[in-house]
Design a protein around this motif. Structure first.
Motif, PDB file in Angstrom:
ATOM      1  N   TRP A  48       4.146   2.905 -12.975  1.00  0.00           N
ATOM      2  CA  TRP A  48       4.539   2.356 -11.748  1.00  0.00           C
ATOM      3  C   TRP A  48       6.198   2.782 -11.505  1.00  0.00           C
ATOM      4  O   TRP A  48       6.806   3.056 -12.403  1.00  0.00           O
ATOM      5  CB  TRP A  48       4.735   0.992 -11.616  1.00  0.00           C
ATOM      6  CG  TRP A  48       5.165   0.509 -12.898  1.00  0.00           C
ATOM      7  CD1 TRP A  48       4.570   0.178 -14.186  1.00  0.00           C
ATOM      8  CD2 TRP A  48       6.343  -0.130 -13.192  1.00  0.00           C
ATOM      9  NE1 TRP A  48       5.519  -0.759 -14.963  1.00  0.00           N
ATOM     10  CE2 TRP A  48       6.467  -0.716 -14.260  1.00  0.00           C
ATOM     11  CE3 TRP A  48       7.594  -0.458 -12.165  1.00  0.00           C
ATOM     12  CZ2 TRP A  48       7.897  -1.369 -14.863  1.00  0.00           C
ATOM     13  CZ3 TRP A  48       8.671  -0.907 -12.385  1.00  0.00           C
ATOM     14  CH2 TRP A  48       8.836  -1.338 -13.827  1.00  0.00           C
TER      15      TRP A  48
ATOM     16  N   THR B 180      -1.260   2.439  -5.002  1.00  0.00           N
ATOM     17  CA  THR B 180      -0.924   1.430  -4.149  1.00  0.00           C
ATOM     18  C   THR B 180       0.758   1.440  -3.893  1.00  0.00           C
ATOM     19  O   THR B 180       1.509   1.658  -5.092  1.00  0.00           O
ATOM     20  CB  THR B 180      -1.227  -0.114  -4.776  1.00  0.00           C
ATOM     21  OG1 THR B 180      -2.755  -0.018  -4.934  1.00  0.00           O
ATOM     22  CG2 THR B 180      -0.727  -1.205  -3.756  1.00  0.00           C
ATOM     23  N   ARG B 181       1.129   1.382  -2.412  1.00  0.00           N
ATOM     24  CA  ARG B 181       2.495   1.281  -2.429  1.00  0.00           C
ATOM     25  C   ARG B 181       2.883   0.294  -1.303  1.00  0.00           C
ATOM     26  O   ARG B 181       1.975   0.027  -0.410  1.00  0.00           O
ATOM     27  CB  ARG B 181       2.765   2.879  -1.687  1.00  0.00           C
ATOM     28  CG  ARG B 181       2.798   4.033  -2.676  1.00  0.00           C
ATOM     29  CD  ARG B 181       2.928   5.258  -1.709  1.00  0.00           C
ATOM     30  NE  ARG B 181       2.927   6.314  -2.565  1.00  0.00           N
ATOM     31  CZ  ARG B 181       1.768   7.124  -2.995  1.00  0.00           C
ATOM     32  NH1 ARG B 181       0.765   6.540  -2.738  1.00  0.00           N
ATOM     33  NH2 ARG B 181       1.897   8.037  -3.797  1.00  0.00           N
ATOM     34  N   MET B 182       4.022  -0.327  -1.587  1.00  0.00           N
ATOM     35  CA  MET B 182       4.634  -1.408  -0.946  1.00  0.00           C
ATOM     36  C   MET B 182       6.005  -1.284  -0.707  1.00  0.00           C
ATOM     37  O   MET B 182       6.928  -0.903  -1.552  1.00  0.00           O
ATOM     38  CB  MET B 182       3.804  -2.821  -1.179  1.00  0.00           C
ATOM     39  CG  MET B 182       4.356  -2.890  -2.763  1.00  0.00           C
ATOM     40  SD  MET B 182       3.659  -4.645  -3.418  1.00  0.00           S
ATOM     41  CE  MET B 182       1.983  -4.222  -3.353  1.00  0.00           C
TER      42      MET B 182
ATOM     43  N   ASN C  79      -6.092   6.010  -8.157  1.00  0.00           N
ATOM     44  CA  ASN C  79      -5.708   5.311  -6.987  1.00  0.00           C
ATOM     45  C   ASN C  79      -4.361   4.763  -7.012  1.00  0.00           C
ATOM     46  O   ASN C  79      -3.780   4.469  -8.041  1.00  0.00           O
ATOM     47  CB  ASN C  79      -6.734   4.057  -6.808  1.00  0.00           C
ATOM     48  CG  ASN C  79      -8.125   4.716  -6.726  1.00  0.00           C
ATOM     49  OD1 ASN C  79      -8.546   5.828  -6.408  1.00  0.00           O
ATOM     50  ND2 ASN C  79      -9.210   3.654  -7.046  1.00  0.00           N
TER      51      ASN C  79
ATOM     52  N   GLU D  17       5.701   1.734  -6.285  1.00  0.00           N
ATOM     53  CA  GLU D  17       4.592   2.428  -6.154  1.00  0.00           C
ATOM     54  C   GLU D  17       3.937   2.153  -7.464  1.00  0.00           C
ATOM     55  O   GLU D  17       4.399   2.221  -8.846  1.00  0.00           O
ATOM     56  CB  GLU D  17       4.987   3.974  -6.189  1.00  0.00           C
ATOM     57  CG  GLU D  17       5.699   4.134  -5.128  1.00  0.00           C
ATOM     58  CD  GLU D  17       6.413   5.649  -5.125  1.00  0.00           C
ATOM     59  OE1 GLU D  17       6.711   6.075  -3.896  1.00  0.00           O
ATOM     60  OE2 GLU D  17       6.379   6.316  -6.394  1.00  0.00           O
TER      61      GLU D  17
ATOM     62  N   VAL E 275       2.221  -2.149   3.396  1.00  0.00           N
ATOM     63  CA  VAL E 275       1.391  -1.859   2.323  1.00  0.00           C
ATOM     64  C   VAL E 275       0.356  -0.771   2.422  1.00  0.00           C
ATOM     65  O   VAL E 275      -0.218  -0.806   3.492  1.00  0.00           O
ATOM     66  CB  VAL E 275       0.813  -3.353   1.969  1.00  0.00           C
ATOM     67  CG1 VAL E 275      -0.060  -3.178   0.666  1.00  0.00           C
ATOM     68  CG2 VAL E 275       1.666  -4.432   1.714  1.00  0.00           C
ATOM     69  N   SER E 276       0.177   0.052   1.453  1.00  0.00           N
ATOM     70  CA  SER E 276      -0.858   1.182   1.649  1.00  0.00           C
ATOM     71  C   SER E 276      -1.537   1.470   0.309  1.00  0.00           C
ATOM     72  O   SER E 276      -1.021   0.940  -0.831  1.00  0.00           O
ATOM     73  CB  SER E 276      -0.067   2.337   1.913  1.00  0.00           C
ATOM     74  OG  SER E 276       0.689   3.003   1.032  1.00  0.00           O
ATOM     75  N   TYR E 277      -2.913   1.664   0.394  1.00  0.00           N
ATOM     76  CA  TYR E 277      -3.631   2.026  -0.875  1.00  0.00           C
ATOM     77  C   TYR E 277      -4.610   3.151  -0.590  1.00  0.00           C
ATOM     78  O   TYR E 277      -4.927   3.269   0.514  1.00  0.00           O
ATOM     79  CB  TYR E 277      -4.729   0.848  -0.842  1.00  0.00           C
ATOM     80  CG  TYR E 277      -5.555   0.941  -2.189  1.00  0.00           C
ATOM     81  CD1 TYR E 277      -5.162   0.659  -3.432  1.00  0.00           C
ATOM     82  CD2 TYR E 277      -7.160   1.397  -1.977  1.00  0.00           C
ATOM     83  CE1 TYR E 277      -5.771   0.785  -4.360  1.00  0.00           C
ATOM     84  CE2 TYR E 277      -7.811   1.318  -3.042  1.00  0.00           C
ATOM     85  CZ  TYR E 277      -7.292   1.232  -4.225  1.00  0.00           C
ATOM     86  OH  TYR E 277      -8.142   1.415  -5.182  1.00  0.00           O
TER      87      TYR E 277
ATOM     88  N   ASN F  93      -4.048   1.082   5.087  1.00  0.00           N
ATOM     89  CA  ASN F  93      -2.427   0.678   5.248  1.00  0.00           C
ATOM     90  C   ASN F  93      -2.254  -0.605   6.141  1.00  0.00           C
ATOM     91  O   ASN F  93      -3.116  -0.947   7.337  1.00  0.00           O
ATOM     92  CB  ASN F  93      -1.591   1.708   5.765  1.00  0.00           C
ATOM     93  CG  ASN F  93      -1.877   2.139   7.099  1.00  0.00           C
ATOM     94  OD1 ASN F  93      -2.701   3.063   7.186  1.00  0.00           O
ATOM     95  ND2 ASN F  93      -1.222   1.735   8.193  1.00  0.00           N
TER      96      ASN F  93
END
Length: 256
Positions: free
Chosen positions: A208, A164-166, A162, A190, A146-148, A130
């Motif tokens: 998403w 990804t969130r932002m 996997n 997301e 931002v996180s992955y 993150n």
């Protein structure tokens, strides 16, 4: 601190089911702690307890218990909040962690394994990354996160996609005596890759969603409380077979 999260989804079912839709509700009560082992390092632990409910017609399935524990840490790469300069102040955190397979992921219903997305845990060790950046000018601020999540395969050869969130959040700091209010508003997104089993993608997974967010944080001495509300915008989850509904979260934090 203690956090509570509520989210719900409406799923469209195929012809093998007696009903056209099911309704899933997820409640999480989470104990968490933040520590500072060194000047520029924040260490975290999150211990969730999940309460899941799925309704299909007149049948209701419930699961409750410990979820997947998360341990993580952030490193403060840039921090000018203590600067006496009147210009914009910056704070940049980079971090990562592990999600541990402490939650049940093999719950059964009528002798069959319950849908993986409804389980209390994933059964896998997952890696988290993150970045958090905050810019503030006097009482106005802007926060970007931002996180992955890099998921691994569990013992049943199942692997969640996997994620990804932002998010982008604007906030304002308002002081009234010993109490500080911090209203905030923002947007987030997301993005999920397809789930796999035996390295083969599952159809109608991944997707998403966009969300509109608003909340309020209140600080009084060593106590903080907060609430946030999220409403989905455009979304395309599980090939449009799943619709995310509104989300609510609340927290109580003690600082010492």
């Amino acid at each position: 601190g203690l956090r509570y999260r509520h989210s719900s989804y409406t799923s469209t079912l195929d012809a093998s089911h007696s009903y056209s839709h099911s309704y899933e509700t997820f409640h999480t009560a989470e104990l968490w702690g933040r520590f500072y082992p060194a000047k520029k390092i924040q260490a975290f632990i999150f211990v969730p307890f999940n309460f899941n409910e799925r309704k299909e017609g007149d049948q209701t399935k419930r699961l409750k218990g410990l979820g997947d524990i998360v341990v993580s840490a952030n490193y403060s790469l840039i921090n000018t909040y203590d600067s006496s300069s009147p210009t914009i102040k910056h704070n940049l955190l980079l971090g990562g962690g592990l999600k541990l397979p402490t939650g049940e992921y093999r719950a059964l219903e009528n002798g069959l394994t319950v849908n993986q997305n409804f389980q209390l845990g994933t059964g896998s060790v997952d890696f988290l990354f993150n970045m958090i950046y905050t810019a503030r000018l006097k009482d106005f601020g802007l926060n970007t996160e931002v996180s992955y999540t890099l998921n691994t395969t569990n013992k049943d050869e199942y692997r969640f996609g996997n994620a990804t969130r932002m998010g982008l959040t604007a906030f304002y700091v308002l002081r009234q005596g010993a109490v500080t209010f911090m209203p905030n508003i923002g947007m987030s997104g997301e993005f999920f890759e397809d789930n796999k089993q035996f390295d083969q993608p599952f159809p109608d997974t991944g997707g998403w969603a966009s969300l509109y967010n608003a909340g309020m944080e209140i600080y009084y001495r060593s106590v903080a409380v907060g609430v946030s509300f999220s409403r989905p915008g455009k979304q395309a989850l599980f090939n449009d077979l799943v619709d995310a509904d509104d989300r609510v979260s609340m927290h109580l934090t003690l600082m010492f």
